[in-house]
Design a protein around this motif. Structure first.
Motif, PDB file in Angstrom:
ATOM      1  N   TRP A   1       0.820  -1.213   0.000  1.00 47.11           N
ATOM      2  CA  TRP A   1       0.000   0.000   0.000  1.00 47.11           C
ATOM      3  C   TRP A   1       0.849   1.257   0.000  1.00 47.11           C
ATOM      4  CZ3 TRP A   1      -4.616   0.533  -1.699  1.00 47.11           C
ATOM      5  CH2 TRP A   1      -5.501  -0.555  -1.675  1.00 47.11           C
ATOM      6  N   GLN A   2       2.023   1.219   0.609  1.00 46.60           N
ATOM      7  CA  GLN A   2       2.925   2.370   0.524  1.00 46.60           C
ATOM      8  C   GLN A   2       3.315   2.619  -0.927  1.00 46.60           C
ATOM      9  OE1 GLN A   2       6.081   1.415   3.327  1.00 46.60           O
ATOM     10  NE2 GLN A   2       5.302   2.928   4.780  1.00 46.60           N
ATOM     11  N   GLN A   3       3.596   1.540  -1.660  1.00 46.61           N
ATOM     12  CA  GLN A   3       3.946   1.683  -3.071  1.00 46.61           C
ATOM     13  C   GLN A   3       2.754   2.184  -3.895  1.00 46.61           C
ATOM     14  OE1 GLN A   3       7.066   1.384  -4.245  1.00 46.61           O
ATOM     15  NE2 GLN A   3       7.618   1.036  -2.105  1.00 46.61           N
ATOM     16  N   MET A   4       1.574   1.692  -3.580  1.00 44.16           N
ATOM     17  CA  MET A   4       0.383   2.132  -4.308  1.00 44.16           C
ATOM     18  C   MET A   4       0.126   3.622  -4.096  1.00 44.16           C
ATOM     19  SD  MET A   4      -0.978  -0.315  -6.105  1.00 44.16           S
ATOM     20  CE  MET A   4       0.718  -0.814  -6.442  1.00 44.16           C
ATOM     21  N   LEU A   5       0.307   4.097  -2.860  1.00 39.85           N
ATOM     22  CA  LEU A   5       0.075   5.510  -2.574  1.00 39.85           C
ATOM     23  C   LEU A   5       1.066   6.396  -3.321  1.00 39.85           C
ATOM     24  CD1 LEU A   5      -0.747   5.580   1.242  1.00 39.85           C
ATOM     25  CD2 LEU A   5      -2.224   6.346  -0.602  1.00 39.85           C
ATOM     26  N   LYS A   6       2.299   5.925  -3.462  1.00 41.41           N
ATOM     27  CA  LYS A   6       3.283   6.700  -4.201  1.00 41.41           C
ATOM     28  C   LYS A   6       2.928   6.786  -5.682  1.00 41.41           C
ATOM     29  CE  LYS A   6       7.202   5.574  -1.172  1.00 41.41           C
ATOM     30  NZ  LYS A   6       8.491   4.819  -1.066  1.00 41.41           N
ATOM     31  N   GLY A   7       2.456   5.681  -6.222  1.00 38.71           N
ATOM     32  CA  GLY A   7       2.168   5.650  -7.657  1.00 38.71           C
ATOM     33  C   GLY A   7       0.785   6.128  -8.043  1.00 38.71           C
ATOM     34  N   HIS A   8      -0.132   6.143  -7.065  1.00 35.41           N
ATOM     35  CA  HIS A   8      -1.524   6.508  -7.365  1.00 35.41           C
ATOM     36  C   HIS A   8      -2.058   7.463  -6.294  1.00 35.41           C
ATOM     37  CE1 HIS A   8      -1.666   3.313 -10.435  1.00 35.41           C
ATOM     38  NE2 HIS A   8      -0.975   2.603  -9.560  1.00 35.41           N
ATOM     39  N   PRO A   9      -1.710   8.736  -6.384  1.00 35.58           N
ATOM     40  CA  PRO A   9      -2.144   9.707  -5.362  1.00 35.58           C
ATOM     41  C   PRO A   9      -3.655   9.806  -5.210  1.00 35.58           C
ATOM     42  CG  PRO A   9      -0.436  10.643  -6.781  1.00 35.58           C
ATOM     43  CD  PRO A   9      -0.867   9.349  -7.410  1.00 35.58           C
ATOM     44  N   ASN A  10      -4.388   9.396  -6.233  1.00 39.36           N
ATOM     45  CA  ASN A  10      -5.851   9.506  -6.174  1.00 39.36           C
ATOM     46  C   ASN A  10      -6.470   8.587  -5.122  1.00 39.36           C
ATOM     47  OD1 ASN A  10      -4.896   7.513  -8.183  1.00 39.36           O
ATOM     48  ND2 ASN A  10      -7.055   6.973  -8.338  1.00 39.36           N
ATOM     49  N   ILE A  11      -5.711   7.586  -4.630  1.00 41.77           N
ATOM     50  CA  ILE A  11      -6.305   6.698  -3.625  1.00 41.77           C
ATOM     51  C   ILE A  11      -6.092   7.220  -2.200  1.00 41.77           C
ATOM     52  CG2 ILE A  11      -6.094   4.667  -5.093  1.00 41.77           C
ATOM     53  CD1 ILE A  11      -3.759   3.740  -3.396  1.00 41.77           C
ATOM     54  N   HIS A  12      -5.458   8.389  -2.063  1.00 41.17           N
ATOM     55  CA  HIS A  12      -5.336   8.986  -0.730  1.00 41.17           C
ATOM     56  C   HIS A  12      -6.713   9.179  -0.109  1.00 41.17           C
ATOM     57  CE1 HIS A  12      -1.226  10.924  -1.959  1.00 41.17           C
ATOM     58  NE2 HIS A  12      -1.133   9.638  -1.700  1.00 41.17           N
ATOM     59  N   GLY A  13      -7.660   9.634  -0.937  1.00 37.62           N
ATOM     60  CA  GLY A  13      -9.013   9.853  -0.436  1.00 37.62           C
ATOM     61  C   GLY A  13      -9.649   8.565   0.047  1.00 37.62           C
ATOM     62  N   ASP A  14      -9.397   7.478  -0.675  1.00 39.47           N
ATOM     63  CA  ASP A  14      -9.941   6.178  -0.266  1.00 39.47           C
ATOM     64  C   ASP A  14      -9.355   5.757   1.084  1.00 39.47           C
ATOM     65  OD1 ASP A  14     -11.295   6.142  -2.637  1.00 39.47           O
ATOM     66  OD2 ASP A  14      -9.956   4.713  -3.621  1.00 39.47           O
TER      67      ASP A  14
ATOM     68  N   VAL B   1       0.596   5.822   5.892  1.00 38.19           N
ATOM     69  CA  VAL B   1       0.379   7.251   5.617  1.00 38.19           C
ATOM     70  C   VAL B   1       1.343   8.156   6.379  1.00 38.19           C
ATOM     71  CG1 VAL B   1      -2.057   6.848   5.131  1.00 38.19           C
ATOM     72  CG2 VAL B   1      -1.387   7.501   7.447  1.00 38.19           C
ATOM     73  N   GLN B   2       2.418   7.584   6.932  1.00 34.04           N
ATOM     74  CA  GLN B   2       3.323   8.363   7.780  1.00 34.04           C
ATOM     75  C   GLN B   2       3.836   9.621   7.079  1.00 34.04           C
ATOM     76  OE1 GLN B   2       6.669   6.143   9.245  1.00 34.04           O
ATOM     77  NE2 GLN B   2       7.289   7.719  10.682  1.00 34.04           N
ATOM     78  N   GLY B   3       4.277   9.472   5.824  1.00 35.41           N
ATOM     79  CA  GLY B   3       4.794  10.626   5.101  1.00 35.41           C
ATOM     80  C   GLY B   3       3.753  11.695   4.890  1.00 35.41           C
ATOM     81  N   HIS B   4       2.515  11.270   4.651  1.00 35.25           N
ATOM     82  CA  HIS B   4       1.436  12.227   4.410  1.00 35.25           C
ATOM     83  C   HIS B   4       1.000  12.905   5.708  1.00 35.25           C
ATOM     84  CE1 HIS B   4       1.277  10.740   0.341  1.00 35.25           C
ATOM     85  NE2 HIS B   4       1.237   9.514   0.816  1.00 35.25           N
ATOM     86  N   VAL B   5       1.089  12.172   6.815  1.00 35.79           N
ATOM     87  CA  VAL B   5       0.807  12.782   8.124  1.00 35.79           C
ATOM     88  C   VAL B   5       1.801  13.910   8.378  1.00 35.79           C
ATOM     89  CG1 VAL B   5       0.861  12.409  10.613  1.00 35.79           C
ATOM     90  CG2 VAL B   5      -0.270  10.744   9.141  1.00 35.79           C
ATOM     91  N   GLN B   6       3.059  13.666   8.062  1.00 34.41           N
ATOM     92  CA  GLN B   6       4.085  14.684   8.288  1.00 34.41           C
ATOM     93  C   GLN B   6       3.823  15.920   7.439  1.00 34.41           C
ATOM     94  OE1 GLN B   6       8.121  13.318   7.962  1.00 34.41           O
ATOM     95  NE2 GLN B   6       8.975  15.376   7.858  1.00 34.41           N
ATOM     96  N   SER B   7       3.583  15.740   6.142  1.00 35.33           N
ATOM     97  CA  SER B   7       3.364  16.901   5.277  1.00 35.33           C
ATOM     98  C   SER B   7       2.104  17.650   5.665  1.00 35.33           C
ATOM     99  CB  SER B   7       3.295  16.463   3.806  1.00 35.33           C
ATOM    100  OG  SER B   7       2.212  15.565   3.592  1.00 35.33           O
ATOM    101  N   ASN B   8       1.079  16.908   6.124  1.00 35.74           N
ATOM    102  CA  ASN B   8      -0.164  17.563   6.515  1.00 35.74           C
ATOM    103  C   ASN B   8       0.022  18.376   7.795  1.00 35.74           C
ATOM    104  OD1 ASN B   8      -2.922  17.922   5.737  1.00 35.74           O
ATOM    105  ND2 ASN B   8      -3.519  16.755   7.538  1.00 35.74           N
ATOM    106  N   LEU B   9       0.747  17.816   8.765  1.00 35.03           N
ATOM    107  CA  LEU B   9       0.986  18.547  10.006  1.00 35.03           C
ATOM    108  C   LEU B   9       1.840  19.787   9.752  1.00 35.03           C
ATOM    109  CD1 LEU B   9       1.581  15.732  12.668  1.00 35.03           C
ATOM    110  CD2 LEU B   9      -0.364  17.280  12.494  1.00 35.03           C
ATOM    111  N   GLU B  10       2.798  19.679   8.841  1.00 31.40           N
ATOM    112  CA  GLU B  10       3.620  20.847   8.510  1.00 31.40           C
ATOM    113  C   GLU B  10       2.762  21.934   7.872  1.00 31.40           C
ATOM    114  OE1 GLU B  10       6.604  19.103   6.077  1.00 31.40           O
ATOM    115  OE2 GLU B  10       7.855  18.471   7.782  1.00 31.40           O
ATOM    116  N   TYR B  11       1.828  21.525   7.012  1.00 34.65           N
ATOM    117  CA  TYR B  11       0.908  22.477   6.383  1.00 34.65           C
ATOM    118  C   TYR B  11       0.050  23.164   7.444  1.00 34.65           C
ATOM    119  CZ  TYR B  11      -3.155  24.070   3.674  1.00 34.65           C
ATOM    120  OH  TYR B  11      -4.176  24.824   3.145  1.00 34.65           O
ATOM    121  N   LEU B  12      -0.488  22.388   8.386  1.00 32.58           N
ATOM    122  CA  LEU B  12      -1.356  22.951   9.430  1.00 32.58           C
ATOM    123  C   LEU B  12      -0.570  23.839  10.386  1.00 32.58           C
ATOM    124  CD1 LEU B  12      -3.465  19.761  10.225  1.00 32.58           C
ATOM    125  CD2 LEU B  12      -4.263  21.810   9.056  1.00 32.58           C
TER     126      LEU B  12
END
Length: 251
Positions: free
Chosen positions: A86-99, A177-188
């Motif tokens: 799933w980590q690989q899928m998230l990297k290659g298919h950003p559209n599944i972040h919402g899922d 989603v660890q990487g996305h948690v980090q980028s989201n917290l930095e944004y907030l």
């Protein structure tokens, strides 16, 4: 005439089952090192040969790994088959972040509701410690600690649900989603009004769980994930703007 298994062999099965239960329920986590053989045998009230047989059985199952001269450790056998692809899928298919966030919405809402209903006094104390560590990290703007304590807080609630699937799926999702948690917290963090909302949401979840308000806990957790969904979209847009600007500069 029916043959009987030696007592030591039967006892090693009992010990293996006890250790496997601890791994399943999350008392022993991936990366945890088991106590020394002599110490663990005493703690479990068994002989060292019986304990050794149990450890060998769990090594064979892939739940433990023994490092020569380094001890015995819990593996990530329960998580890796889910996390890696799933980590690989998230990297290659950003559209599944919402899922993924939709799934977290369902999972964390249920976890908070069950935690409010089932948490023991020890669970509540553990969640309290995690919440206070999270609050301290937020107050000190310590981003690295914010990320780790945020995960620990939500994982403590998941494990307080006393549903082993929720506990393991929650731990796996946080790794995915660890990487996305980090980028989201930095944004907030760069937007004080949103950062404050995040703090209020965590407080609402904690209050509802410790006060045993099951429906309120579920709503608070779901509201938190909905907020994360909205800000994640903005984070991804912001990253794309930066990437676009960078490409133009390079051109």
């Amino acid at each position: 005439m029916t043959s009987r298994m030696p007592a030591a062999a039967r006892l090693s099965d009992v010990v293996a089952n006890e250790l496997e239960t601890r791994i399943l329920e999350g008392s022993l986590k991936p990366g945890d090192r088991l106590p020394a053989e002599r110490e663990l045998a005493v703690a479990m009230g068994v002989s060292r040969p019986s304990l050794r047989g149990a450890l060998q059985a769990l090594v064979a199952k892939g739940l433990l790994v023994t490092r020569h001269g380094g001890g015995t450790f819990v593996t990530d056998f329960m998580e890796a088959p889910f996390v890696d692809p799933w980590q690989q899928m998230l990297k290659g298919h950003p559209n599944i972040h919402g899922d993924m966030l939709e799934f977290r919405h369902m999972l964390e809402g249920q976890a908070a509701q069950l935690a409010a209903e089932r948490a023991t006094d020890e669970d509540i104390e553990r969640i309290r410690v995690c919440y206070e560590a999270l609050e301290s990290a937020f107050e000190n703007d310590d981003m690295e600690t914010c990320i780790s304590t945020d995960v620990a807080f939500h994982q403590a609630i998941a494990e307080a649900s006393h549903n082993v699937l929720i506990g393991h799926l929650s731990a796996s999702l946080h790794k995915v989603v660890q990487g996305h948690v980090q980028s989201n917290l930095e944004y907030l963090n760069a937007r004080p009004e949103l950062w404050q909302q995040l703090k209020v949401q965590h407080r609402a979840i904690w209050d509802a769980v410790r006060e045993r308000r099951t429906d309120t806990a579920a709503r608070a957790a779901c509201h938190h994930i909905e907020f994360v969904q909205q800000t994640m979209v903005e984070t991804l847009k912001n990253e794309e703007r930066r990437n676009r600007a960078s490409r133009r500069l390079m051109a």
